[in-house]
Design a protein around this motif. Sequence first.
Motif, PDB file in Angstrom:
ATOM      1  N   LEU A 168      58.639 -48.643 -83.903  1.00 57.91           N
ATOM      2  CA  LEU A 168      58.219 -49.993 -83.536  1.00 57.91           C
ATOM      3  C   LEU A 168      58.214 -50.866 -84.783  1.00 57.91           C
ATOM      4  O   LEU A 168      57.704 -50.461 -85.829  1.00 57.91           O
ATOM      5  N   GLU A 169      58.790 -52.053 -84.674  1.00 58.01           N
ATOM      6  CA  GLU A 169      58.769 -52.985 -85.805  1.00 58.01           C
ATOM      7  C   GLU A 169      57.340 -53.510 -85.997  1.00 58.01           C
ATOM      8  O   GLU A 169      56.748 -54.078 -85.085  1.00 58.01           O
ATOM      9  N   THR A 170      56.786 -53.288 -87.192  1.00 60.64           N
ATOM     10  CA  THR A 170      55.417 -53.698 -87.507  1.00 60.64           C
ATOM     11  C   THR A 170      55.392 -54.442 -88.837  1.00 60.64           C
ATOM     12  O   THR A 170      56.317 -54.293 -89.651  1.00 60.64           O
ATOM     13  N   PRO A 171      54.359 -55.245 -89.082  1.00 66.82           N
ATOM     14  CA  PRO A 171      54.296 -56.009 -90.335  1.00 66.82           C
ATOM     15  C   PRO A 171      54.332 -55.128 -91.581  1.00 66.82           C
ATOM     16  O   PRO A 171      54.868 -55.534 -92.609  1.00 66.82           O
ATOM     17  N   MET A 220      48.800 -47.391 -71.831  1.00 69.02           N
ATOM     18  CA  MET A 220      48.097 -48.020 -72.942  1.00 69.02           C
ATOM     19  C   MET A 220      46.876 -47.219 -73.380  1.00 69.02           C
ATOM     20  O   MET A 220      46.281 -46.475 -72.601  1.00 69.02           O
ATOM     21  N   HIS A 221      46.516 -47.418 -74.650  1.00 71.56           N
ATOM     22  CA  HIS A 221      45.302 -46.819 -75.194  1.00 71.56           C
ATOM     23  C   HIS A 221      44.070 -47.480 -74.594  1.00 71.56           C
ATOM     24  O   HIS A 221      44.060 -48.691 -74.325  1.00 71.56           O
ATOM     25  N   ILE A 280      50.814 -57.490 -74.714  1.00 74.78           N
ATOM     26  CA  ILE A 280      51.093 -56.762 -73.475  1.00 74.78           C
ATOM     27  C   ILE A 280      50.333 -57.421 -72.333  1.00 74.78           C
ATOM     28  O   ILE A 280      49.107 -57.536 -72.370  1.00 74.78           O
ATOM     29  N   ALA A 281      51.059 -57.837 -71.339  1.00 69.05           N
ATOM     30  CA  ALA A 281      50.438 -58.466 -70.168  1.00 69.05           C
ATOM     31  C   ALA A 281      49.661 -57.417 -69.389  1.00 69.05           C
ATOM     32  O   ALA A 281      50.120 -56.278 -69.222  1.00 69.05           O
ATOM     33  N   THR A 282      48.517 -57.818 -68.897  1.00 66.35           N
ATOM     34  CA  THR A 282      47.648 -56.890 -68.159  1.00 66.35           C
ATOM     35  C   THR A 282      48.381 -56.251 -66.992  1.00 66.35           C
ATOM     36  O   THR A 282      48.217 -55.048 -66.723  1.00 66.35           O
ATOM     37  N   LEU A 332      45.381 -51.919 -82.824  1.00 70.33           N
ATOM     38  CA  LEU A 332      46.592 -51.886 -83.642  1.00 70.33           C
ATOM     39  C   LEU A 332      47.804 -52.329 -82.826  1.00 70.33           C
ATOM     40  O   LEU A 332      48.602 -53.176 -83.260  1.00 70.33           O
ATOM     41  N   VAL A 333      47.947 -51.778 -81.632  1.00 75.96           N
ATOM     42  CA  VAL A 333      49.089 -52.127 -80.783  1.00 75.96           C
ATOM     43  C   VAL A 333      48.992 -53.574 -80.303  1.00 75.96           C
ATOM     44  O   VAL A 333      49.975 -54.334 -80.351  1.00 75.96           O
ATOM     45  N   ALA A 334      47.807 -53.997 -79.879  1.00 76.82           N
ATOM     46  CA  ALA A 334      47.631 -55.359 -79.371  1.00 76.82           C
ATOM     47  C   ALA A 334      47.919 -56.404 -80.438  1.00 76.82           C
ATOM     48  O   ALA A 334      48.330 -57.529 -80.121  1.00 76.82           O
TER      49      ALA A 334
END
Length: 297
Positions: A260-263, A196-197, A215-217, A208-210
């Motif tokens: 990655l599917e994004t809005p 992860m970033h 994503i679980a810690t 942006l990714v979150a």
Amino acid sequence: MTFTLEQLRGFVAVADELHFGRAAARLKMTQPPLSRQIQKLERAVGAQLLERDNRRVTLTAAGTAFLTEARRLLTLADTAPELARRVSSGASGLVRIGFTAASAYGVLGELLNDLSRELPEVDVDLTEMVTREQVAGLLKEEVDLGLARPPFDEETFGSRVLHREALLVAAPVGHRLLALGRPATASDLSGEPVVMHSPTKAKYFYDLVAGVVPIATENIVHTVSQVLTMLWLVAAGRGVAFVPASAARLAIEGVGFVRLETPTPEPVELHLLWARDSKNPALWRALAALERRTDGT
């Protein structure tokens, strides 16, 4: 005692002609004032520059050495006003650019080519900096132009979208995600170990990714700030990572990519960034030259 440009021009004319009369004619003056100019120059320099008698004029060793510097000084004096005008207009000068490492994957080179073609007499100095360092550098006048990620303080900084691109999932070759045949969704990524970033050093990409993939810690195996580091960790099988589409140009062995599917189709933005109160004329010429690249496409 100092010397004048007129004295230098008189000396160079005499050195070229080796004759006071011809030198005076070339300078459109009479011989006595020319002789006085040379005498004053020699006193200012503190050395005899010319040997003269009734038959001839020759340069001394000091005169020969001084002639080279005199020509250089006269050239500088003749060209300095034009150089000043060009710097004032932005046609010459220096633009210091800060850029993120990820922006170097294609975008930076194209931008530099555009500047070289449009403003060949403007020098460019490059410094790799994350966005927060660019912001600080612009405020301290250490850089003139940034290639940075939003958001920015709109009152302090001007910005334009330079480039938009998709967000990809990088996965080890042979990973099931690479065989989907469609963009990966948040549900496809459930339970996957993730490189992860950093939420501080790469906050733009982290946010942006979150915003797209919860994503679980416990699934975050490494936190890093550079895309290249992420790809090497993916190649080592440490997990999957989320990277801008331009990162695929790096062609790291053992790494494949799936969209990655994004809005929105191209959520990753790179902006030109500058201080609104910059006093560097070359910056404004550079922005004008790059305007066609900042149409948001």
